[in-house]
Design a protein around this motif. Structure first.
Motif, PDB file in Angstrom:
ATOM      1  N   LYS A   1      55.093  33.482  25.784  1.00  0.00           N
ATOM      2  CA  LYS A   1      54.789  32.470  26.790  1.00  0.00           C
ATOM      3  C   LYS A   1      55.527  31.175  26.466  1.00  0.00           C
ATOM      4  CE  LYS A   1      50.962  29.650  28.518  1.00  0.00           C
ATOM      5  NZ  LYS A   1      49.519  29.339  28.373  1.00  0.00           N
ATOM      6  N   VAL A   2      56.121  30.570  27.507  1.00  0.00           N
ATOM      7  CA  VAL A   2      56.787  29.278  27.344  1.00  0.00           C
ATOM      8  C   VAL A   2      55.725  28.184  27.363  1.00  0.00           C
ATOM      9  CG1 VAL A   2      58.433  27.644  28.328  1.00  0.00           C
ATOM     10  CG2 VAL A   2      58.922  30.100  28.388  1.00  0.00           C
ATOM     11  N   VAL A   3      55.555  27.520  26.224  1.00  0.00           N
ATOM     12  CA  VAL A   3      54.562  26.453  26.112  1.00  0.00           C
ATOM     13  C   VAL A   3      55.123  25.149  26.675  1.00  0.00           C
ATOM     14  CG1 VAL A   3      53.183  25.107  24.469  1.00  0.00           C
ATOM     15  CG2 VAL A   3      53.501  27.565  24.120  1.00  0.00           C
ATOM     16  N   GLN A   4      56.427  24.876  26.406  1.00  0.00           N
ATOM     17  CA  GLN A   4      57.101  23.686  26.939  1.00  0.00           C
ATOM     18  C   GLN A   4      58.552  24.036  27.253  1.00  0.00           C
ATOM     19  OE1 GLN A   4      56.245  20.914  23.579  1.00  0.00           O
ATOM     20  NE2 GLN A   4      55.597  19.490  25.191  1.00  0.00           N
ATOM     21  N   PHE A   5      59.083  23.402  28.298  1.00  0.00           N
ATOM     22  CA  PHE A   5      60.516  23.500  28.615  1.00  0.00           C
ATOM     23  C   PHE A   5      60.983  22.078  28.903  1.00  0.00           C
ATOM     24  CE2 PHE A   5      63.903  25.373  31.706  1.00  0.00           C
ATOM     25  CZ  PHE A   5      64.865  25.267  30.713  1.00  0.00           C
ATOM     26  N   LEU A   6      61.544  21.424  27.863  1.00  0.00           N
ATOM     27  CA  LEU A   6      61.935  20.019  27.943  1.00  0.00           C
ATOM     28  C   LEU A   6      63.459  19.894  27.955  1.00  0.00           C
ATOM     29  CD1 LEU A   6      59.500  18.442  25.289  1.00  0.00           C
ATOM     30  CD2 LEU A   6      59.092  18.847  27.733  1.00  0.00           C
ATOM     31  N   SER A   7      63.928  18.796  28.545  1.00  0.00           N
ATOM     32  CA  SER A   7      65.372  18.527  28.544  1.00  0.00           C
ATOM     33  C   SER A   7      65.607  17.027  28.417  1.00  0.00           C
ATOM     34  CB  SER A   7      66.024  19.062  29.825  1.00  0.00           C
ATOM     35  OG  SER A   7      65.449  18.462  30.980  1.00  0.00           O
ATOM     36  N   TYR A   8      66.856  16.668  28.170  1.00  0.00           N
ATOM     37  CA  TYR A   8      67.239  15.267  28.020  1.00  0.00           C
ATOM     38  C   TYR A   8      68.520  15.033  28.820  1.00  0.00           C
ATOM     39  CZ  TYR A   8      69.641  17.832  24.281  1.00  0.00           C
ATOM     40  OH  TYR A   8      70.347  18.771  23.571  1.00  0.00           O
ATOM     41  N   GLU A   9      68.635  13.849  29.346  1.00  0.00           N
ATOM     42  CA  GLU A   9      69.775  13.455  30.183  1.00  0.00           C
ATOM     43  C   GLU A   9      69.835  14.286  31.464  1.00  0.00           C
ATOM     44  OE1 GLU A   9      73.512  12.967  28.114  1.00  0.00           O
ATOM     45  OE2 GLU A   9      72.492  12.560  26.208  1.00  0.00           O
ATOM     46  N   GLY A  10      68.633  14.613  32.022  1.00  0.00           N
ATOM     47  CA  GLY A  10      68.568  15.336  33.282  1.00  0.00           C
ATOM     48  C   GLY A  10      67.809  16.650  33.145  1.00  0.00           C
ATOM     49  N   SER A  11      67.556  17.304  34.290  1.00  0.00           N
ATOM     50  CA  SER A  11      66.813  18.568  34.321  1.00  0.00           C
ATOM     51  C   SER A  11      67.762  19.735  34.525  1.00  0.00           C
ATOM     52  CB  SER A  11      65.781  18.558  35.455  1.00  0.00           C
ATOM     53  OG  SER A  11      64.810  17.571  35.233  1.00  0.00           O
ATOM     54  N   LEU A  12      67.301  20.936  34.140  1.00  0.00           N
ATOM     55  CA  LEU A  12      68.105  22.141  34.321  1.00  0.00           C
ATOM     56  C   LEU A  12      67.197  23.296  34.709  1.00  0.00           C
ATOM     57  CD1 LEU A  12      68.094  24.419  31.657  1.00  0.00           C
ATOM     58  CD2 LEU A  12      68.601  22.232  30.556  1.00  0.00           C
TER      59      LEU A  12
ATOM     60  N   MET B   1      62.669  28.831  35.334  1.00  0.00           N
ATOM     61  CA  MET B   1      61.867  27.619  35.185  1.00  0.00           C
ATOM     62  C   MET B   1      62.767  26.389  35.219  1.00  0.00           C
ATOM     63  SD  MET B   1      59.206  28.829  32.160  1.00  0.00           S
ATOM     64  CE  MET B   1      58.350  27.255  32.166  1.00  0.00           C
ATOM     65  N   VAL B   2      62.214  25.285  35.722  1.00  0.00           N
ATOM     66  CA  VAL B   2      62.924  24.006  35.758  1.00  0.00           C
ATOM     67  C   VAL B   2      62.388  23.137  34.631  1.00  0.00           C
ATOM     68  CG1 VAL B   2      63.447  21.941  37.106  1.00  0.00           C
ATOM     69  CG2 VAL B   2      63.273  24.167  38.242  1.00  0.00           C
ATOM     70  N   SER B   3      63.278  22.591  33.840  1.00  0.00           N
ATOM     71  CA  SER B   3      62.863  21.789  32.689  1.00  0.00           C
ATOM     72  C   SER B   3      62.310  20.440  33.123  1.00  0.00           C
ATOM     73  CB  SER B   3      64.047  21.570  31.751  1.00  0.00           C
ATOM     74  OG  SER B   3      65.017  20.727  32.385  1.00  0.00           O
ATOM     75  N   MET B   4      61.557  19.811  32.209  1.00  0.00           N
ATOM     76  CA  MET B   4      61.065  18.460  32.435  1.00  0.00           C
ATOM     77  C   MET B   4      61.901  17.498  31.598  1.00  0.00           C
ATOM     78  SD  MET B   4      57.331  16.739  31.679  1.00  0.00           S
ATOM     79  CE  MET B   4      57.698  16.490  29.954  1.00  0.00           C
ATOM     80  N   ASP B   5      62.570  16.567  32.280  1.00  0.00           N
ATOM     81  CA  ASP B   5      63.375  15.552  31.584  1.00  0.00           C
ATOM     82  C   ASP B   5      62.426  14.566  30.913  1.00  0.00           C
ATOM     83  OD1 ASP B   5      65.146  13.654  30.718  1.00  0.00           O
ATOM     84  OD2 ASP B   5      66.029  13.257  32.690  1.00  0.00           O
ATOM     85  N   ILE B   6      62.629  14.320  29.619  1.00  0.00           N
ATOM     86  CA  ILE B   6      61.688  13.468  28.882  1.00  0.00           C
ATOM     87  C   ILE B   6      61.881  11.987  29.204  1.00  0.00           C
ATOM     88  CG2 ILE B   6      61.516  15.148  27.023  1.00  0.00           C
ATOM     89  CD1 ILE B   6      63.259  13.225  25.329  1.00  0.00           C
ATOM     90  N   GLY B   7      62.980  11.617  29.861  1.00  0.00           N
ATOM     91  CA  GLY B   7      63.144  10.240  30.323  1.00  0.00           C
ATOM     92  C   GLY B   7      63.804   9.304  29.338  1.00  0.00           C
ATOM     93  N   VAL B   8      64.018   9.714  28.115  1.00  0.00           N
ATOM     94  CA  VAL B   8      64.773   8.921  27.142  1.00  0.00           C
ATOM     95  C   VAL B   8      65.839   9.832  26.557  1.00  0.00           C
ATOM     96  CG1 VAL B   8      62.882   7.342  26.601  1.00  0.00           C
ATOM     97  CG2 VAL B   8      63.133   9.452  25.288  1.00  0.00           C
ATOM     98  N   SER B   9      66.882   9.229  25.966  1.00  0.00           N
ATOM     99  CA  SER B   9      67.970  10.069  25.463  1.00  0.00           C
ATOM    100  C   SER B   9      68.757   9.330  24.393  1.00  0.00           C
ATOM    101  CB  SER B   9      68.907  10.460  26.613  1.00  0.00           C
ATOM    102  OG  SER B   9      69.633   9.315  27.063  1.00  0.00           O
TER     103      SER B   9
END
Length: 625
Positions: A91-102, A112-120
């Motif tokens: 199971k995917v617990v988190q799918f995070l990204s930086y500098e945009g979503s993928l 699944m679409v990642s969640m951009d953390i908003g800082v980079s």
């Protein structure tokens, strides 16, 4: 649902050549990250470019939480790169990204679409900085991404405070409430927890005293605890009925959750029950011994239990007592066999079955007794040696071995049983330093007649009493078979008493006298009835008399003399006299035992002598006219 294991900090880019790249995981202390993984995704293609297998157990760094850091060179510098945290179940617990979503195109997070953390780190910071969560709480959702700022891989982030998480609440419920011996049909309990599922949790439970089903006898024993695995919120307890051949009716298994510092209990769901259906029809007037050597009476109404001595292989006298207990485990008022205070409780609930003579030379005797038992009653048995139940209740030194092994000093049962049929069981008792067969008894259940006059015998202390109350006829015929084996010419008689305590009415003053009170001997002898018997050594002598009904009688023994010797004016020729009620005896010793229904054995030596209780034996037979 709150995320309790999460990505807490990472570093992917810095000025100059990239160094010290890592991803940190935070979660509850005790969380084992073995078989977890981080899957790294490329923002351009949405595909996987690397995978980091995780391992290790999170330690307690603050208020039950901690972190583990995992180094990996080559974490891509964006834009729109990311990573998925995947638990052991996939199971995917988190799918995070930086500098945009993928959008992931492969692997665990596919679609699944990642969640951009908003800082980079799009503007590369100096080496030694990272992106990290700050704030206060105990789940991912409580914190906010910040940075770049000074990195803390494997430690608490600056500006981050972990707050103790509430204990998981445990609930016990029945998901398959009807089990059955036939099949068998399994019963199922389900234990559920709230809160984090990151770590495994062991939950303990007990079999509630309200259960009527017995572990190992009615169902396969349960371990007493169950582990809810990591990643799961519940686990099941399977109850497997045992298909026995005993007619016992439907029974309940009631489980109760046990308290533990690792969790709290649901106030509305800490106990549950499963019904186990029996497939053996109840036979009227049947009985059996449970695994704990407790006799279970199977009858819809009161019935009778006859005990017959079938053999004796030891040279000491013993008493067999029956003890009314509350259930198939032998508990009494909440005390289980082996608990402190159990033996004392057993004495209170005990009834004398009979005393067994020390040898087998009295072949003419039939030692038997009949008890009235209730339908559904449970009985514990014990063998006394070195004294009587009366002695025991007066604080005497008496050895007592129980049928249930947990009560005995050696941890072994005093009883072996052999079922003959549904109404007959053979019992073999052992003395403390003997072996099974020291005393042999046959129990039979049925509609037996109780010997007239014997209904009070064994039911209380000093109960060698003949009850002639409640008889329709005014007079009864009495025969007494007397056997004597003594150096003294002893005399045995019976006298009227007012109550079970042995009080007599003084014919001169009309006052009631207690046993041992001044004038008791004279008043007792003045109230004697029938004939005073003596017998002859080594033979049986029969005496007959008619006695008025409507009274209680008890017995006395005059040693080496007669009643007349006691009543004459010459105090120098007074023989010893002993009574059923010990307080009336000058030596304070028991001199009369119940050997069976209306069957009494007497000891004529002061201080108890050899305590064989065969100096005089009297069998009383009563018939109404």
């Amino acid at each position: 649902m709150a995320t309790t294991v999460f990505i807490n900090e990472f570093h992917y880019d810095n000025s100059g050549a990239d160094v010290g790249e890592f991803i940190e995981i935070a979660g509850p202390a005790g969380t084992d990250l073995t078989s977890w993984k981080l899957v790294l995704y490329n923002g351009g293609s949405g595909g996987i470019y690397d995978s980091i297998p995780l391992s290790g157990t999170i330690t307690n760094q603050s208020n039950g939480f901690g972190t583990l850091s995992f180094s990996r060179a080559g974490i891509q510098n964006g834009p729109t790169d990311g990573f998925a945290l995947v638990d052991p179940s996939g199971k995917v617990v988190q799918f995070l990204s930086y500098e945009g979503s993928l959008t992931a195109t492969s692997g665990s997070a596919v679609g699944m679409v990642s969640m951009d953390i908003g800082v980079s780190e799009s503007t590369p910071p100096p080496a030694g900085q990272s992106l990290q969560l700050t704030g206060s709480g105990n789940t991912y959702e409580d914190f906010t991404w910040s940075g770049p700022k000074t990195e803390t891989p494997g430690g608490l982030n600056g500006g981050q405070t972990f707050v103790s998480a509430p204990l998981p609440v445990i609930n016990l419920a029945t998901t398959q409430a009807s089990a059955a011996e036939a099949g068998p049909v399994l019963g199922i309990f389900t234990i559920t927890r709230t809160g984090s599922t990151a770590a495994a949790l062991t939950v303990a439970y007990t079999i509630n005293a309200a259960s009527t089903a017995t572990s190992g006898e009615d169902f396969v024993p349960l371990p007493g605890s169950i582990e809810i695995p990591a990643g799961q919120a519940s686990a099941t307890i399977i109850v497997t009925p045992i298909d026995d051949d005993r007619p016992e009716g439907n029974e309940l298994l009631f489980l109760t959750l046990a308290n533990n510092s690792a969790y709290s209990l649901d106030s509305h769901g800490s106990g549950a029950a499963i019904a186990i259906a029996d497939n053996d029809p109840i036979v009227k007037n049947s009985f059996f011994f449970t695994e704990d050597r407790i006799l279970s009476i199977q009858s819809a109404a009161p019935t009778r239990l006859k005990a017959l001595v079938t053999g004796k292989a030891d040279s000491q006298i013993g008493e067999i007592i029956a003890i009314s207990v509350d259930d198939a485990q032998g508990s009494i008022d909440g005390l289980l066999p082996g608990d402190t205070g159990y033996a004392a409780k057993a004495q209170e609930n005990a009834q004398l079955l009979l005393a067994v003579l020390a040898d087998q030379e009295f072949g003419f005797l039939t030692q038997e007794n009949v008890l009235t038992v209730a339908g559904g009653q449970f009985l514990q048995f014990a063998l006394l040696s070195g004294g009587s139940l009366d002695d025991l209740r007066r604080g005497g030194s008496v050895e007592m071995l129980f049928a249930t092994s947990e009560v005995n000093p050696d941890g072994q049962s005093a009883l072996q049983t052999t079922s003959i049929d549904l109404q007959t069981i053979d019992l073999a008792f052992r003395f403390p330093r003997g072996g099974f067969g020291d005393v042999n008894l046959r129990l039979t259940l049925g509609d037996f007649e109780m010997a007239l006059g014997s209904q009070l015998q064994g039911k209380s202390s000093e109960s060698e009493i003949i009850d002639l109350t409640g008889i329709g006829a005014p007079v009864v015929n009495v025969t007494m078979d007397v056997y004597r084996e003594a150096a003294f010419d002893n005399s045995v008689g019976f006298y009227l008493i007012e109550d079970m305590q042995g009080r007599v009415r003084d014919p001169l003053t009309n006052n009631l006298l207690e046993p041992g009170e001044a004038g008791y001997v004279q008043a007792a002898l003045a109230n004697r009835v029938g004939v005073t018997v003596t017998g002859r050594n080594d033979q049986v002598t029969r005496y007959s008399a008619q006695i008025a009904a409507g009274h209680l009688l008890t017995t006395f023994l005059v040693v080496g003399g007669t009643v007349e010797d006691l009543l004459d004016d010459n105090a120098n020729n007074n023989p010893m006299i002993y009574f059923n009620h010990i307080s009336a005896n000058s030596d304070g010793i028991d001199h009369v035992r119940t050997l069976g229904a209306n069957l009494f054995g007497y000891e004529d030596l002061a201080g108890g002598g050899d305590r064989d209780f065969n100096d005089v034996i009297v069998q009383v037979n009563i018939a109404s006219i």
